[in-house]
Design a protein around this motif. Structure first.
Motif, PDB file in Angstrom:
ATOM      1  N   GLU A 232       0.927  -1.397   0.027  1.00  0.00           N
ATOM      2  CA  GLU A 232      -0.011   0.066  -0.020  1.00  0.00           C
ATOM      3  C   GLU A 232       0.873   1.129  -0.074  1.00  0.00           C
ATOM      4  N   PHE A 233       0.464   2.488  -0.320  1.00  0.00           N
ATOM      5  CA  PHE A 233       0.926   3.686  -0.206  1.00  0.00           C
ATOM      6  C   PHE A 233       0.111   4.446   0.719  1.00  0.00           C
ATOM      7  N   HIS A 234       0.864   5.409   1.376  1.00  0.00           N
ATOM      8  CA  HIS A 234       0.015   6.374   2.287  1.00  0.00           C
ATOM      9  C   HIS A 234       0.900   7.758   2.576  1.00  0.00           C
ATOM     10  N   LYS A 235       0.323   8.684   3.383  1.00  0.00           N
ATOM     11  CA  LYS A 235       0.824   9.886   3.547  1.00  0.00           C
ATOM     12  C   LYS A 235       1.397  10.662   2.207  1.00  0.00           C
ATOM     13  N   LEU A 236       0.615  10.509   1.114  1.00  0.00           N
ATOM     14  CA  LEU A 236       0.744  11.254   0.091  1.00  0.00           C
ATOM     15  C   LEU A 236       0.694  12.784   0.194  1.00  0.00           C
ATOM     16  N   VAL A 247       6.441  15.958  -4.365  1.00  0.00           N
ATOM     17  CA  VAL A 247       5.653  15.001  -4.222  1.00  0.00           C
ATOM     18  C   VAL A 247       6.512  14.064  -3.064  1.00  0.00           C
ATOM     19  N   ASP A 248       5.885  13.725  -1.772  1.00  0.00           N
ATOM     20  CA  ASP A 248       6.498  12.698  -1.078  1.00  0.00           C
ATOM     21  C   ASP A 248       5.441  11.861  -0.538  1.00  0.00           C
ATOM     22  N   LEU A 249       5.746  10.403  -0.234  1.00  0.00           N
ATOM     23  CA  LEU A 249       5.036   9.463   0.243  1.00  0.00           C
ATOM     24  C   LEU A 249       5.513   8.286   0.880  1.00  0.00           C
ATOM     25  N   LEU A 283       9.997  12.258  -3.371  1.00  0.00           N
ATOM     26  CA  LEU A 283      10.515  11.562  -2.418  1.00  0.00           C
ATOM     27  C   LEU A 283       9.878  10.401  -1.972  1.00  0.00           C
ATOM     28  N   ILE A 284      10.254   9.067  -1.918  1.00  0.00           N
ATOM     29  CA  ILE A 284       9.366   7.868  -1.530  1.00  0.00           C
ATOM     30  C   ILE A 284      10.088   7.391  -0.500  1.00  0.00           C
ATOM     31  N   HIS A 285       9.443   7.283   0.835  1.00  0.00           N
ATOM     32  CA  HIS A 285       9.846   6.561   1.904  1.00  0.00           C
ATOM     33  C   HIS A 285       9.461   5.340   1.955  1.00  0.00           C
ATOM     34  N   ALA A 286      10.349   4.197   1.650  1.00  0.00           N
ATOM     35  CA  ALA A 286       9.877   2.864   1.760  1.00  0.00           C
ATOM     36  C   ALA A 286       9.793   2.100   3.051  1.00  0.00           C
ATOM     37  N   GLU A 287       8.698   1.464   3.462  1.00  0.00           N
ATOM     38  CA  GLU A 287       8.760   0.733   4.846  1.00  0.00           C
ATOM     39  C   GLU A 287       8.209  -0.459   4.595  1.00  0.00           C
ATOM     40  N   PRO A 288       8.672  -1.539   5.413  1.00  0.00           N
ATOM     41  CA  PRO A 288       8.081  -2.744   5.353  1.00  0.00           C
ATOM     42  C   PRO A 288       6.904  -2.996   5.744  1.00  0.00           C
ATOM     43  N   CYS A 289       6.329  -3.951   5.426  1.00  0.00           N
ATOM     44  CA  CYS A 289       4.853  -4.558   5.760  1.00  0.00           C
ATOM     45  C   CYS A 289       5.132  -5.226   7.055  1.00  0.00           C
ATOM     46  N   SER A 290       4.079  -4.844   8.259  1.00  0.00           N
ATOM     47  CA  SER A 290       4.191  -5.565   9.439  1.00  0.00           C
ATOM     48  C   SER A 290       3.026  -6.404   9.708  1.00  0.00           C
ATOM     49  N   LYS A 291       1.974  -6.556   8.704  1.00  0.00           N
ATOM     50  CA  LYS A 291       0.979  -7.243   8.972  1.00  0.00           C
ATOM     51  C   LYS A 291       0.963  -8.533   8.246  1.00  0.00           C
TER      52      LYS A 291
END
Length: 322
Positions: A232-236, A247-249, A283-291
């Motif tokens: 998913e993506f969020h905080k766009l 743009v950052d997300l 600018l894209i901040h990638a983060e791992p899925c925790s679910k």
């Protein structure tokens, strides 16, 4: 000299000629509507110089003091231009009221030189039509608020010059001198409208208003095209500075996805957004899925993305057990 600077220089040249011509003809004819147009063109000339300065400065690369570039110079220039237009409208109304009082008291009359005034008004309307169209075309393509602001000035001048032309024609036919200040007031009201619209467009990016809804939808559509490659993506967040978009997300990817794969995915997304919205810094901040399982944020817990997360988690646990 790049294209933006070329059209800004063209605007300076055309406004210089028209300002001088309108003021000279207005003084000869004694027409306050022609003089009001001369004032309007004079303000347009100042605005054209500001636009020329803005496109030159905003095109400079980022430096140690301006790490995000110089794009907002265009927004500042557009706001200044809007204020100048507003002042010009007030000056025109003041002069028109003075002329109306003079006519009503028997001190005003029609001029024998209205014909030359009609010629310069018609000529002005034609010149500004073609110059404003060129400014708007380049401004829209390059996202330059300074050029779009200058184009709006000249587009207003097209209508006001045409209005003054019609007013002078009616004065010549009817001999009603009172039409002259009335036309000038009409010109001023149109200028007020342009000033308001320009202020709204130029000032909004200074307080980091989001990009227009249609541009945000383009960004979301690009992300949806790659939906099978991330969770998913969020905080766009979006904003604009002059001709540049920012743009950052946050992009949630499957846990333990190799960094190189995530990097390549981000590069593809950034490239596709830039193809559709030129001059966009992303600018894209990638983060791992925790679910996992039923808590998976995608529509179905059995989706390929969710299965990949679980598989990678299982492999990681096996390596830790060993």
């Amino acid at each position: 000299m790049n294209e933006r600077t070329q059209v800004a220089t063209l605007s300076v040249a055309s406004n210089s000629f028209l300002t001088l011509a309108k003021i000279v003809i207005g003084s000869i004819s004694g027409s306050v509507s022609i003089l009001s147009e001369g004032i309007h063109s004079g303000i347009d000339l100042i605005a054209a110089f500001i636009a020329l300065f803005a496109v030159r400065e905003s095109g400079k690369p980022a430096d140690s003091r301006h790490a995000y570039g110089h794009g907002k110079i265009e927004n500042v220039s557009g706001t200044i231009e809007a204020v100048l237009i507003f002042i010009a409208a007030i000056m025109i109304i003041f002069k028109a009221i003075q002329k109306a009082y003079s006519i009503l008291e028997g001190g005003g009359s029609t001029s024998d030189n209205l014909g030359i005034g009609m010629i310069i008004m018609g000529f002005s309307s034609l010149i500004n039509f073609f110059v404003s169209r060129q400014l708007m075309r380049v401004g829209k393509r390059t996202g330059s608020i300074a050029l779009e602001a200058d184009a709006l000035h000249l587009r207003t001048d097209v209508y006001t010059s045409a209005g003054v032309f019609c007013g002078l024609l009616l004065i010549k036919i009817t001999g009603w001198a009172i039409l002259d200040p009335l036309v000038a007031i009409g010109v001023a009201l149109l200028i007020f409208k342009t000033s308001f619209e320009l202020t709204k467009e130029a000032f909004s990016p200074l307080v980091d208003v989001s990009l227009p809804e249609e541009e945000c939808e383009i960004i979301s559509e690009v992300l949806r095209l790659h939906a099978n490659e991330f969770v998913e993506f969020h905080k766009l967040r979006t904003r604009k500075a002059g001709a540049e978009r920012h743009v950052d997300l946050h992009l949630v990817v499957a846990k333990y996805t190799p960094v190189v794969d995530v990097h390549e995915l981000c590069d593809r997304i950034e490239l596709e957004i830039n193809k559709k919205l030129h001059g966009t810094h992303i600018l894209i901040h990638a983060e791992p899925c925790s679910k996992r399982g039923e808590a998976c944020p995608v529509e179905e817990a059995t989706s390929p993305t969710c299965q990949r997360c679980q598989a990678k988690n299982e492999n990681k646990r096996q390596r830790l057990d060993n």
